[in-house]
Design a protein around this motif. Structure first.
Motif, PDB file in Angstrom:
ATOM      1  N   UNK A  36       0.839  -1.197   0.000  1.00 25.46           N
ATOM      2  CA  UNK A  36       0.000   0.000   0.000  1.00 25.46           C
ATOM      3  C   UNK A  36       0.878   1.252   0.000  1.00 25.46           C
ATOM      4  N   UNK A  37       0.393   2.304  -0.646  1.00 27.44           N
ATOM      5  CA  UNK A  37       1.035   3.611  -0.539  1.00 27.44           C
ATOM      6  C   UNK A  37       0.743   4.190   0.840  1.00 27.44           C
ATOM      7  N   UNK A  38       1.435   5.270   1.192  1.00 28.80           N
ATOM      8  CA  UNK A  38       1.178   5.921   2.479  1.00 28.80           C
ATOM      9  C   UNK A  38      -0.272   6.378   2.590  1.00 28.80           C
ATOM     10  N   UNK A  39      -0.791   6.932   1.488  1.00 28.60           N
ATOM     11  CA  UNK A  39      -2.174   7.392   1.500  1.00 28.60           C
ATOM     12  C   UNK A  39      -3.156   6.246   1.702  1.00 28.60           C
ATOM     13  N   UNK A  40      -2.908   5.120   1.053  1.00 26.76           N
ATOM     14  CA  UNK A  40      -3.784   3.955   1.220  1.00 26.76           C
ATOM     15  C   UNK A  40      -3.730   3.429   2.644  1.00 26.76           C
ATOM     16  N   UNK A  41      -2.537   3.427   3.238  1.00 30.27           N
ATOM     17  CA  UNK A  41      -2.407   2.980   4.621  1.00 30.27           C
ATOM     18  C   UNK A  41      -3.203   3.890   5.560  1.00 30.27           C
TER      19      UNK A  41
ATOM     20  N   UNK B 253      -0.888  12.508   4.637  1.00 35.81           N
ATOM     21  CA  UNK B 253      -0.500  11.676   3.494  1.00 35.81           C
ATOM     22  C   UNK B 253      -1.607  11.507   2.456  1.00 35.81           C
ATOM     23  N   UNK B 254      -2.720  12.231   2.586  1.00 32.57           N
ATOM     24  CA  UNK B 254      -3.805  12.111   1.629  1.00 32.57           C
ATOM     25  C   UNK B 254      -3.734  13.199   0.569  1.00 32.57           C
ATOM     26  N   UNK B 255      -4.092  12.842  -0.679  1.00 32.80           N
ATOM     27  CA  UNK B 255      -4.154  13.853  -1.731  1.00 32.80           C
ATOM     28  C   UNK B 255      -5.434  14.663  -1.568  1.00 32.80           C
ATOM     29  N   UNK B 256      -5.567  15.695  -2.372  1.00 30.31           N
ATOM     30  CA  UNK B 256      -6.683  16.637  -2.212  1.00 30.31           C
ATOM     31  C   UNK B 256      -8.039  15.960  -2.344  1.00 30.31           C
ATOM     32  N   UNK B 257      -8.178  15.072  -3.335  1.00 29.21           N
ATOM     33  CA  UNK B 257      -9.455  14.388  -3.537  1.00 29.21           C
ATOM     34  C   UNK B 257      -9.795  13.496  -2.347  1.00 29.21           C
ATOM     35  N   UNK B 258      -8.786  12.831  -1.802  1.00 28.44           N
ATOM     36  CA  UNK B 258      -9.012  11.956  -0.653  1.00 28.44           C
ATOM     37  C   UNK B 258      -9.376  12.753   0.593  1.00 28.44           C
TER      38      UNK B 258
ATOM     39  N   UNK C  78     -13.500  14.295   4.565  1.00 30.60           N
ATOM     40  CA  UNK C  78     -14.325  15.361   5.141  1.00 30.60           C
ATOM     41  C   UNK C  78     -15.807  15.043   4.981  1.00 30.60           C
ATOM     42  N   UNK C  79     -16.211  14.553   3.806  1.00 33.02           N
ATOM     43  CA  UNK C  79     -17.611  14.198   3.575  1.00 33.02           C
ATOM     44  C   UNK C  79     -18.055  13.082   4.517  1.00 33.02           C
ATOM     45  N   UNK C  80     -17.179  12.102   4.699  1.00 29.59           N
ATOM     46  CA  UNK C  80     -17.507  10.987   5.591  1.00 29.59           C
ATOM     47  C   UNK C  80     -17.708  11.488   7.017  1.00 29.59           C
ATOM     48  N   UNK C  81     -16.820  12.356   7.483  1.00 30.01           N
ATOM     49  CA  UNK C  81     -16.917  12.854   8.859  1.00 30.01           C
ATOM     50  C   UNK C  81     -18.159  13.717   9.059  1.00 30.01           C
ATOM     51  N   UNK C  82     -18.460  14.560   8.088  1.00 34.06           N
ATOM     52  CA  UNK C  82     -19.663  15.396   8.187  1.00 34.06           C
ATOM     53  C   UNK C  82     -20.908  14.515   8.206  1.00 34.06           C
ATOM     54  N   UNK C  83     -20.921  13.474   7.370  1.00 38.84           N
ATOM     55  CA  UNK C  83     -22.057  12.550   7.343  1.00 38.84           C
ATOM     56  C   UNK C  83     -22.227  11.850   8.685  1.00 38.84           C
TER      57      UNK C  83
END
Length: 216
Positions: free
Chosen positions: A130-135, A159-164, A169-174
């Motif tokens: 896995x990449x750092x972002x995937x981890x 370690x997350x890119x802008x889209x991630x 953020x959407x998940x946390x707001x939900x």
């Protein structure tokens, strides 16, 4: 759901880490912890999760005192520091093994948690590839799978890119809108202000400021 900290202090090797912290957290809100490295944010999160026993004071979950009435919060998910996943297994297999320790999380809940952070549960890559972002995403998926009442995330967008970042953020707001209690620490001031209903600033192990923020 209410989490209450009363007079929490922690000393390690005669060095004070937390000092006389009094806080209340309620469902349906995101609380942001702000402060420099070493200020006590991570130690405070570990204390809330029942992973660190305070030297003084109590942590109560809906009136039940940790280490007295209950050993750990009854419904909590956390990402604190580096999660310990097994490198030879896929992300999905890792989460399924962790979910097997709980009776309320089935395989579909594991897969759904991965999809919510844009990971493919059918990906055959093992964790060490896995990449750092995937981890980082897998750590978040582990914290949110089964939708626990309390979610504690230490630097979730590292370690997350802008889209991630936008997806998390959407998940946390939900989750907030569905009445979960969320506590996050984040070095990105703008993201912390965007997400948090209240920001708690910690300096040298002491709460120095609490600030209400606008709801995203």
């Amino acid at each position: 759901m209410e989490v209450e900290l009363k007079n929490i202090s922690k000393t390690i090797h005669k060095t004070p880490i937390l000092h006389d912290i009094n806080l209340k957290f309620h469902s349906g809100a995101i609380y942001g912890l702000k402060g420099k490295n070493g200020c006590g944010k991570t130690m405070l999160m570990r204390t809330i999760c029942g992973l660190m026993i305070p030297s003084a004071g109590t942590v109560s979950i809906n009136g039940k005192v940790l280490m007295k009435d209950i050993e750990f919060p009854e419904s909590i998910g956390a990402l604190i520091e580096n999660p310990a996943f097994l490198p030879q297994y896929t992300g999905y297999k890792n989460l399924c093994m962790l979910a097997s320790l709980r009776s309320d999380i089935d395989k579909e809940a594991v897969a759904e948690a991965m999809r919510r952070v844009q990971l493919d549960p059918e990906d055959k890559r093992v964790y060490r590839k896995y990449s750092l972002g995937m981890k980082q995403k897998l750590g978040i998926a582990n914290a949110i799978m089964g939708e626990p009442d309390i979610i504690v995330l230490d630097e979730p967008i590292n370690a997350l890119d802008e889209a991630s970042v936008e997806q998390v953020k959407k998940v946390l707001v939900d989750l907030r809108e569905r009445d979960h209690l969320i506590i996050i620490a984040c070095h990105d001031r703008e993201e912390l202000e965007y997400l948090s209903d209240e920001i708690i600033e910690i300096k040298d192990g002491t709460v120095v400021c609490k600030q209400k923020e606008g709801v995203a």
